[in-house]
Design an enzyme around this catalytic site. Structure first.
Site, PDB file in Angstrom:
ATOM      1  N   SER A   1     -16.355  46.094  31.905  1.00 59.98           N
ATOM      2  CA  SER A   1     -16.497  44.751  32.460  1.00 59.98           C
ATOM      3  C   SER A   1     -15.930  43.738  31.476  1.00 59.98           C
ATOM      4  CB  SER A   1     -17.973  44.436  32.704  1.00 59.98           C
ATOM      5  OG  SER A   1     -18.126  43.031  32.798  1.00 59.98           O
TER       6      SER A   1
ATOM      7  N   HIS B   1     -13.487  46.166  35.677  1.00 65.00           N
ATOM      8  CA  HIS B   1     -14.556  45.541  36.459  1.00 65.00           C
ATOM      9  C   HIS B   1     -14.537  44.037  36.181  1.00 65.00           C
ATOM     10  CE1 HIS B   1     -18.533  45.606  38.471  1.00 65.00           C
ATOM     11  NE2 HIS B   1     -18.881  44.684  37.582  1.00 65.00           N
TER      12      HIS B   1
ATOM     13  N   ASP C   1     -16.226  40.411  36.932  1.00 61.31           N
ATOM     14  CA  ASP C   1     -17.464  39.787  37.393  1.00 61.31           C
ATOM     15  C   ASP C   1     -17.220  38.337  37.779  1.00 61.31           C
ATOM     16  OD1 ASP C   1     -19.537  41.853  37.044  1.00 61.31           O
ATOM     17  OD2 ASP C   1     -18.876  41.808  34.955  1.00 61.31           O
TER      18      ASP C   1
ATOM     19  N   MET D   1     -18.786  34.974  39.162  1.00 59.71           N
ATOM     20  CA  MET D   1     -20.095  34.309  39.281  1.00 59.71           C
ATOM     21  C   MET D   1     -19.908  32.837  39.641  1.00 59.71           C
ATOM     22  SD  MET D   1     -22.016  35.876  35.967  1.00 59.71           S
ATOM     23  CE  MET D   1     -21.939  37.634  35.573  1.00 59.71           C
TER      24      MET D   1
ATOM     25  N   HIS E   1     -16.408  42.376  41.436  1.00 57.62           N
ATOM     26  CA  HIS E   1     -17.843  42.281  41.741  1.00 57.62           C
ATOM     27  C   HIS E   1     -18.182  40.816  41.995  1.00 57.62           C
ATOM     28  CE1 HIS E   1     -22.194  42.870  39.963  1.00 57.62           C
ATOM     29  NE2 HIS E   1     -22.212  42.577  41.245  1.00 57.62           N
TER      30      HIS E   1
ATOM     31  N   MET F   1     -20.484  37.996  42.598  1.00 54.98           N
ATOM     32  CA  MET F   1     -21.860  37.495  42.518  1.00 54.98           C
ATOM     33  C   MET F   1     -21.825  36.045  42.960  1.00 54.98           C
ATOM     34  SD  MET F   1     -22.838  39.435  39.008  1.00 54.98           S
ATOM     35  CE  MET F   1     -21.102  39.671  38.677  1.00 54.98           C
TER      36      MET F   1
ATOM     37  N   MET G   1     -27.396  47.755  40.809  1.00 59.96           N
ATOM     38  CA  MET G   1     -27.534  46.938  39.597  1.00 59.96           C
ATOM     39  C   MET G   1     -28.670  47.480  38.741  1.00 59.96           C
ATOM     40  SD  MET G   1     -25.144  44.676  39.596  1.00 59.96           S
ATOM     41  CE  MET G   1     -25.707  43.902  38.061  1.00 59.96           C
TER      42      MET G   1
ATOM     43  N   GLY H   1     -25.913  38.387  36.150  1.00 58.11           N
ATOM     44  CA  GLY H   1     -25.672  37.049  35.610  1.00 58.11           C
ATOM     45  C   GLY H   1     -25.168  37.060  34.181  1.00 58.11           C
ATOM     46  N   PHE H   2     -25.576  38.064  33.425  1.00 55.65           N
ATOM     47  CA  PHE H   2     -25.228  38.075  32.001  1.00 55.65           C
ATOM     48  C   PHE H   2     -24.967  39.485  31.501  1.00 55.65           C
ATOM     49  CE2 PHE H   2     -28.020  34.553  32.976  1.00 55.65           C
ATOM     50  CZ  PHE H   2     -27.280  33.478  32.503  1.00 55.65           C
ATOM     51  N   GLY H   3     -24.078  39.576  30.516  1.00 54.15           N
ATOM     52  CA  GLY H   3     -23.875  40.841  29.831  1.00 54.15           C
ATOM     53  C   GLY H   3     -24.938  41.021  28.755  1.00 54.15           C
TER      54      GLY H   3
ATOM     55  N   ASP I   1     -24.278  49.305  37.050  1.00 53.33           N
ATOM     56  CA  ASP I   1     -23.782  48.149  36.294  1.00 53.33           C
ATOM     57  C   ASP I   1     -24.943  47.464  35.575  1.00 53.33           C
ATOM     58  OD1 ASP I   1     -22.459  45.881  35.402  1.00 53.33           O
ATOM     59  OD2 ASP I   1     -21.979  45.116  37.407  1.00 53.33           O
TER      60      ASP I   1
ATOM     61  N   GLY J   1     -26.384  47.294  31.153  1.00 52.47           N
ATOM     62  CA  GLY J   1     -27.086  48.040  30.108  1.00 52.47           C
ATOM     63  C   GLY J   1     -26.592  49.458  29.926  1.00 52.47           C
TER      64      GLY J   1
ATOM     65  N   GLY K   1     -19.965  46.578  29.745  1.00 54.53           N
ATOM     66  CA  GLY K   1     -19.351  45.390  29.160  1.00 54.53           C
ATOM     67  C   GLY K   1     -19.537  45.353  27.663  1.00 54.53           C
ATOM     68  N   SER K   2     -20.720  44.937  27.223  1.00 50.79           N
ATOM     69  CA  SER K   2     -20.950  44.744  25.789  1.00 50.79           C
ATOM     70  C   SER K   2     -20.759  46.033  25.001  1.00 50.79           C
ATOM     71  CB  SER K   2     -22.347  44.163  25.550  1.00 50.79           C
ATOM     72  OG  SER K   2     -23.320  44.908  26.235  1.00 50.79           O
TER      73      SER K   2
HETATM   74  C1  DX5 Z   1     -23.908  41.498  35.013  1.00 46.64           C
HETATM   75  C2  DX5 Z   1     -22.526  42.009  35.324  1.00 46.64           C
HETATM   76  C3  DX5 Z   1     -22.135  43.174  34.519  1.00 46.64           C
HETATM   77  C4  DX5 Z   1     -22.122  42.910  33.031  1.00 46.64           C
HETATM   78  C5  DX5 Z   1     -22.583  44.152  32.356  1.00 46.64           C
HETATM   79  O1  DX5 Z   1     -24.278  40.533  35.921  1.00 46.64           O
HETATM   80  O2  DX5 Z   1     -22.414  42.369  36.687  1.00 46.64           O
HETATM   81  O3  DX5 Z   1     -20.900  43.722  34.955  1.00 46.64           O
HETATM   82  O4  DX5 Z   1     -20.865  42.581  32.508  1.00 46.64           O
HETATM   83  O5  DX5 Z   1     -22.690  43.910  31.002  1.00 46.64           O
HETATM   84  P1  DX5 Z   1     -23.392  44.943  30.026  1.00 46.64           P
HETATM   85  O6  DX5 Z   1     -22.641  46.234  30.142  1.00 46.64           O
HETATM   86  O7  DX5 Z   1     -23.246  44.307  28.691  1.00 46.64           O
HETATM   87  O8  DX5 Z   1     -24.810  45.080  30.473  1.00 46.64           O
HETATM   88 ZN    ZN Z   2     -20.633  43.540  37.362  1.00 49.44          ZN
END
Ligand code: DX5
Ligand code: ZN
Length: 224
Positions: free
Chosen positions: A16, A41, A43, A45, A74, A76, A145, A150-152, A183, A185, A205-206
């Site tokens: 992501s 991926h 995101d 938002m 994706h 959102m 999910m 909303g956040f990584g 998606d 964690g 992502g992270s």
């Molecule tokens: C969260 C996003 C994810 C996010 C995942 O709302 O949909 O795609 O980037 O980030 P990590 O892998 O750091 O949890």
């Molecule tokens: Zn996502």
């Protein structure tokens, strides 16, 4: 799945870009593809459906020029049906909308396919996977999910494993075989667990972007 087909025995890793350096997004995308990403991926938002704002179709179109891998978009955003054409036009291969984001989820999924993209449906952690029962023949991908969107960088919600198990049961009785994407964690440890519960597309992502060795991080998600 034509066009984005990869051997189903192999897990698909979709980094992501939410955790990438946004000042050089194209380079970051190219870098993770070089490191072994199967899909990217993206995101999207809107500050309404989720309490954060990212980017829109123009950025998707710019990324389309930089990388060849499938773009896994994706959404959102509330009322995603308003923007489907723009994202497909921008080069999205897979467009995933949230079950919770539109009154007319059935029509919205049909529309994605009519536009020529693969259709995905996402469910938040608080939405029972059973709501997808009557939608399974309309989708190429189900996104479960594993954090609230909303956040990584959030922690994986352990209850996701039970949800994946129930989804696998639902799919077995339905005869449909969409990709099952997880998606939120995802790291080496949680990837191992969700793979055992039937996930075949892993978004991270992270974990990928903060790793000093992104190729190693991506390989670790495949259990290597
Ligand atoms: C969260 C996003 C994810 C996010 C995942 O709302 O949909 O795609 O980037 O980030 P990590 O892998 O750091 O949890
Ligand atoms: Zn996502």
């Amino acid at each position: 799945m034509s066009g984005i087909g990869i051997d189903r025995d192999d897990v698909i890793v979709a980094p992501s870009l939410l955790s990438a350096d946004f000042s050089c997004l194209g380079d970051e995308a190219a870098d993770v593809v070089e490191a072994g990403a199967d899909w990217l991926h993206l995101d999207i938002m809107d500050g309404h459906f989720v309490p954060n704002i990212t980017f829109g179709p123009r950025v998707v179109a710019a990324l389309r020029q930089r990388v060849k891998v499938p773009l896994d978009v994706h959404l959102m955003i509330e009322e995603p049906e308003r923007f489907l054409g723009e994202f497909v036009e921008a080069g999205a291969d897979i467009v995933t909308v949230h079950f919770e984001a539109t009154v007319h989820i059935h029509r919205t999924l049909q529309r994605i396919r009519d536009l020529g993209a693969k259709a995905g449906v996402a469910v938040n952690p608080g939405t029972p996977v059973e709501v997808l029962r009557d939608l399974l023949d309309l989708v190429d991908l189900v996104l479960v999910m594993s954090v609230n969107p909303g956040f990584g960088g959030q922690a994986f919600i352990t209850g996701t494993l039970a949800r994946l198990k129930r989804l696998a049961e639902l799919l077995a009785t339905s005869g449909s075989a969409p990709y099952v994407e997880v998606d939120g964690g995802i790291n080496r440890d949680t990837a191992d667990r969700v793979r055992r519960y039937g996930a075949d597309v892993l978004v991270a992502g992270s974990y990928v972007f903060s790793s000093p060795d992104r190729a190693e991080a991506i390989a670790s998600l495949r259990g290597r």
